[in-house]
Design a protein around this motif. Structure first.
Motif, PDB file in Angstrom:
ATOM      1  N   MET A   1       0.904  -1.249  -0.073  1.00 20.45           N
ATOM      2  CA  MET A   1       0.021   0.072  -0.065  1.00 20.45           C
ATOM      3  C   MET A   1       0.864   1.332   0.058  1.00 20.45           C
ATOM      4  O   MET A   1       1.840   1.311   0.748  1.00 20.45           O
ATOM      5  CB  MET A   1      -0.952   0.012   1.259  1.00 20.45           C
ATOM      6  N   SER A   2       0.384   2.367  -0.538  1.00 22.32           N
ATOM      7  CA  SER A   2       0.986   3.433  -0.924  1.00 22.32           C
ATOM      8  C   SER A   2       0.276   4.572  -0.222  1.00 22.32           C
ATOM      9  O   SER A   2      -0.910   4.574  -0.461  1.00 22.32           O
ATOM     10  CB  SER A   2       1.508   3.957  -2.250  1.00 22.32           C
ATOM     11  N   ALA A   3       0.939   5.548   0.527  1.00 20.28           N
ATOM     12  CA  ALA A   3       0.170   6.617   0.862  1.00 20.28           C
ATOM     13  C   ALA A   3      -0.060   7.665  -0.102  1.00 20.28           C
ATOM     14  O   ALA A   3      -0.933   8.543   0.253  1.00 20.28           O
ATOM     15  CB  ALA A   3       0.505   6.933   2.382  1.00 20.28           C
ATOM     16  N   SER A   4       0.722   7.617  -1.092  1.00 24.86           N
ATOM     17  CA  SER A   4       0.768   8.595  -1.950  1.00 24.86           C
ATOM     18  C   SER A   4      -0.251   8.579  -3.240  1.00 24.86           C
ATOM     19  O   SER A   4      -0.319   7.266  -3.729  1.00 24.86           O
ATOM     20  CB  SER A   4       2.135   9.216  -2.523  1.00 24.86           C
ATOM     21  N   ALA A   5      -0.800   9.292  -3.668  1.00 28.67           N
ATOM     22  CA  ALA A   5      -1.823   9.389  -4.776  1.00 28.67           C
ATOM     23  C   ALA A   5      -2.725   8.160  -4.794  1.00 28.67           C
ATOM     24  O   ALA A   5      -3.016   7.381  -5.553  1.00 28.67           O
ATOM     25  CB  ALA A   5      -0.934   8.968  -5.752  1.00 28.67           C
ATOM     26  N   THR A   6      -3.381   7.814  -3.407  1.00 22.66           N
ATOM     27  CA  THR A   6      -4.497   6.959  -3.322  1.00 22.66           C
ATOM     28  C   THR A   6      -5.753   7.394  -3.686  1.00 22.66           C
ATOM     29  O   THR A   6      -6.450   8.369  -3.256  1.00 22.66           O
ATOM     30  CB  THR A   6      -4.429   6.454  -1.910  1.00 22.66           C
ATOM     31  N   PRO A   7      -6.500   6.715  -4.735  1.00 28.80           N
ATOM     32  CA  PRO A   7      -7.774   7.152  -5.117  1.00 28.80           C
ATOM     33  C   PRO A   7      -8.548   6.879  -4.339  1.00 28.80           C
ATOM     34  O   PRO A   7      -8.657   6.186  -3.296  1.00 28.80           O
ATOM     35  CB  PRO A   7      -7.920   6.432  -6.192  1.00 28.80           C
ATOM     36  N   LEU A   8      -9.875   7.817  -4.203  1.00 31.76           N
ATOM     37  CA  LEU A   8     -10.935   7.679  -3.350  1.00 31.76           C
ATOM     38  C   LEU A   8     -11.663   6.477  -3.908  1.00 31.76           C
ATOM     39  O   LEU A   8     -12.026   6.235  -4.884  1.00 31.76           O
ATOM     40  CB  LEU A   8     -11.763   8.944  -3.545  1.00 31.76           C
ATOM     41  N   LEU A   9     -11.807   5.549  -2.824  1.00 32.46           N
ATOM     42  CA  LEU A   9     -12.643   4.318  -2.978  1.00 32.46           C
ATOM     43  C   LEU A   9     -14.241   4.467  -3.255  1.00 32.46           C
ATOM     44  O   LEU A   9     -14.693   5.225  -2.460  1.00 32.46           O
ATOM     45  CB  LEU A   9     -12.217   3.177  -2.025  1.00 32.46           C
ATOM     46  N   THR A  10     -14.777   3.851  -4.417  1.00 32.64           N
ATOM     47  CA  THR A  10     -16.162   3.853  -4.257  1.00 32.64           C
ATOM     48  C   THR A  10     -16.435   2.536  -4.592  1.00 32.64           C
ATOM     49  O   THR A  10     -17.621   2.116  -4.427  1.00 32.64           O
ATOM     50  CB  THR A  10     -16.578   4.556  -5.561  1.00 32.64           C
ATOM     51  N   ARG A  11     -15.691   1.564  -5.130  1.00 34.27           N
ATOM     52  CA  ARG A  11     -15.954   0.202  -5.295  1.00 34.27           C
ATOM     53  C   ARG A  11     -14.920  -0.976  -4.823  1.00 34.27           C
ATOM     54  O   ARG A  11     -13.774  -0.623  -5.086  1.00 34.27           O
ATOM     55  CB  ARG A  11     -16.382   0.039  -6.671  1.00 34.27           C
ATOM     56  N   ILE A  12     -15.203  -1.954  -4.392  1.00 40.23           N
ATOM     57  CA  ILE A  12     -14.099  -2.873  -3.932  1.00 40.23           C
ATOM     58  C   ILE A  12     -14.690  -4.269  -4.139  1.00 40.23           C
ATOM     59  O   ILE A  12     -15.881  -4.714  -4.292  1.00 40.23           O
ATOM     60  CB  ILE A  12     -13.657  -2.883  -2.284  1.00 40.23           C
TER      61      ILE A  12
END
Length: 652
Positions: A1-12
């Motif tokens: 996992m990366s703390a940078s440029a993490t997209p906003l989650l809408t679907r998993i």
């Protein structure tokens, strides 16, 4: 996992099945996320598929042809528009290659970094790491050499009994206790096959098998900002076949000082490998208060609900938020410890037949009523089928109370309310464990089930005359369309008594639990079937029993167990046992993985004849007596059904 440029989650996407898939999707939906299920051909109509917003067919039946195919899972996430994948537990949840493939595809893995999985995913490497860190280890061999002579030498050095364990394993798969040197080679070969089948990795380790230890584990959680804390501990000592059956939190009798020492050791272990997310550090705790590192599970555990119950936290929600770069919302000093929680694992298996997995259709499936301190995490519903391809766990019952006894009594009530018909389960077995005086007294260790086996697994006794009369009444009334439901004393409330043109008494030929009876219905006990409740009144005392008709079977709850009663045709009934005298049959649906004998071969009593694999576990068919193999009715790789004759053995 990366703390940078993490997209906003809408679907998993949940790369799993059963109760854990349903549980993850429940939290995802509560957070406003849409969900994607994946499924094999066998699981096309499974509950986790029905509960998802989107589903993707992976094809195949076995896990190796569906849930373990990394490329198909990545393609499913991209095709469905999912930005993140939750692995659940089992399957690929501790597979570093899966974590790397998700990252390479530009998706978020809702689990730890691949490097942490590498460090702790191998039990051997993890033990070496802990040894360097000064954490006490159980004596054992964790080396690279995997030949039988190396293990024989190590076992002699350690001293029997020893425990063989898959280095990449968990859940009791690829795990064997070896009591003496003559058993080692066969046990090692079987454990290696199980490990390869379940995890794609046959490597093993061996360690001293400790007597009367407790299995105590620490839940840890870390974020991407260097913070890590422990969320108290769980006692998972009650096990069968090295598989946990009952878990509770906190561990009974653990002092605050010991809790802190174990918790801080677990945090050090997690920080040493740069851990992020939910993980569990498992220890063996002896009666002197000394603890030994066993392994670290780099995933969410089956038993996480008891930790949630005593902390009020949602660990899946934490996983999702931490994966998006959020910091842990509390400090170690703020971790709650409220009351007590106990969980039991509900399995499709036959405790009276060495816990062999069971398959079939859930003709009846009624869960406990919801309420304060009551939780059921399940992955099935009434009418679903249980196949031989996956783990036999149906779900979990979790009870919380202000203290341990309140939680225990609440769990007993939940178990009493549960009803399952159509296949064998461990429901009554769980009820006996939770109700046992030693469990009530918190006398816990990993030898609990063997020690109290006679009470926990009593032989099937003769069903009482009262049971047979009740069964006959329920069976008869369930066939009548004109039975009065509102007055138990009405002459039309039963099917006994005077009937014009018919005999006053009726004979029913019934069978249940291998027992057969001819029952003459009589009017000595007043009874009426109201919906799904059989009311029986005798000497002014009225009792009610769950009674449900499904096709040619009646399911009647009696003395806390749901019994299956069938009506027999005395003319058509034929004893099929003569068709294959001396035939050894398959104890369950499964796949033949090894045929070790051939027709005409002489064998001794106890000789391994055939190895059957079902639900990721191997089961050996052995000769019950000395004899000659007269015929073989199976080949390696073949799927066979329960009761199929595999080997015909002629006694000599």
């Amino acid at each position: 996992m990366s703390a940078s440029a993490t997209p906003l989650l809408t679907r998993i996407l949940v790369a799993n099945r059963g109760e854990i898939a349903c549980r993850v999707m429940r939290t995802a939906k509560a957070l406003g996320l849409s969900t994607v299920a994946v499924h094999s051909a066998t699981d096309r109509a499974a509950r986790h598929v029905r509960e998802a917003d989107i589903s993707v067919d992976l094809g195949g039946s076995k896990a190796a042809d569906s849930y373990l195919l990394i490329d198909k899972l990545i393609a499913a996430a991209k095709a469905s528009g999912a930005q993140a994948i939750h692995p659940g537990y089992g399957f690929l949840s501790e597979n570093a290659s899966f974590a790397r493939a998700i990252d390479a595809a530009g998706l978020i893995f809702l689990g730890p970094p691949a490097s942490a999985i590498d460090a702790m995913g191998s039990k051997s490497a993890a033990k070496a790491l802990m040894e360097d860190a000064g954490v006490p280890l159980v004596p054992g061999y964790h080396g690279e050499a995997q030949d039988v002579e190396t293990f024989r030498t190590a076992a002699e050095r350690i001293g029997y009994p020893v425990l063989l364990k898959a280095t990449a394993g968990g859940g009791g798969k690829g795990m064997k206790v070896v009591e003496q040197v003559g058993e080692l080679a066969e046990a090692l070969a079987s454990a290696q096959r199980e490990a390869q089948s379940s995890f794609g990795d046959s490597r093993m380790l061996v360690e001293k098998y400790l007597l009367k230890p407790r299995h105590v584990e620490i839940q840890v959680f870390a974020d991407q900002h260097g913070h890590c804390l422990y969320l108290n501990e769980r006692d998972c000592s009650i096990q069968r076949r090295h598989q946990k059956v009952v878990e509770e939190a906190p561990a009974p009798g653990l002092s605050p000082e010991l809790r802190r020492a174990m918790g801080e050791a677990a945090v050090r272990a997690a920080q040493a490998i740069g851990y992020v997310g939910a993980g569990t550090v498992e220890f063996l705790l002896d009666s002197r208060g000394e603890f030994f590192f066993m392994e670290m599970n780099t995933r969410l555990q089956v038993e996480h609900p008891v930790t949630e119950a005593i902390t009020g936290l949602d660990l899946v929600a934490w996983q999702i938020r931490v994966a998006q770069g959020e910091a842990l919302p509390i400090t170690q000093e703020q971790v709650p410890l409220i009351g007590h929680a106990i969980e039991v694992r509900l399995y499709a298996e036959d405790p009276s037949n060495d816990f062999l997995p069971a398959t079939g259709t859930l003709e009846i499936y009624r869960e406990s009523a919801a309420g304060p301190g009551r939780r059921v995490d399940s992955g099935v519903a009434e009418g679903d089928s249980v196949s031989p391809f996956y783990d036999p766990m149906l779900g979990k019952l979790i009870a919380w109370g202000e203290d341990r006894e309140q939680a225990r009594l609440r769990l007993l009530a939940m178990l009493d309310e549960f009803a399952i018909g159509g296949l064998k389960t461990n429901l009554a077995f769980l009820r006996r464990i939770i109700g046992h005086p030693a469990f009530a007294a918190a006398e816990l260790d990993t030898g609990f089930i063997p020690r109290y086996q006679e009470q926990l697994l009593p032989p099937v006794g003769e069903l009482s005359a009262e049971f047979w009369q009740a069964a006959a009444a329920a069976f008869s009334q369930s066939q009548s369309e004109h039975v009065r439901q509102d007055d138990v004393h009405s002459p039309w409330a039963g099917t006994h008594g005077l009937r014009v043109g018919l005999p006053a008494e009726t004979d029913l030929h019934l069978s249940c639990n291998g027992q057969k009876r001819v029952i003459q219905l009589r009017n000595k006990t007043s009874s009426a079937l109201r919906g799904e409740q059989l009311l029986i009144e005798q000497d002014g005392v009225r009792r009610q029993h769950l009674a449900i008709r499904r096709g040619d079977a009646l399911y009647l709850k009696w003395d806390g167990e749901l019994q299956t009663i069938k009506r027999l045709d005395p003319i058509a009934e034929v004893d099929a046992s003569h068709s294959h005298q001396g035939g050894l049959t398959a104890p369950m649906n499964g796949s033949i993985v090894r045929v070790l004998v051939e027709a005409g071969q002489s064998v001794e009593a106890g000789t391994q004849l055939v190895v059957l694999e079902a639900m990721k576990m191997e089961h050996s068919i052995r000769a019950p007596h000395a004899g000659v193999v007269k015929a073989l009715y199976c080949v390696e790789g073949e799927m066979v059904g329960e009761g199929a004759v595999l080997v015909e053995l002629e006694e000599v």
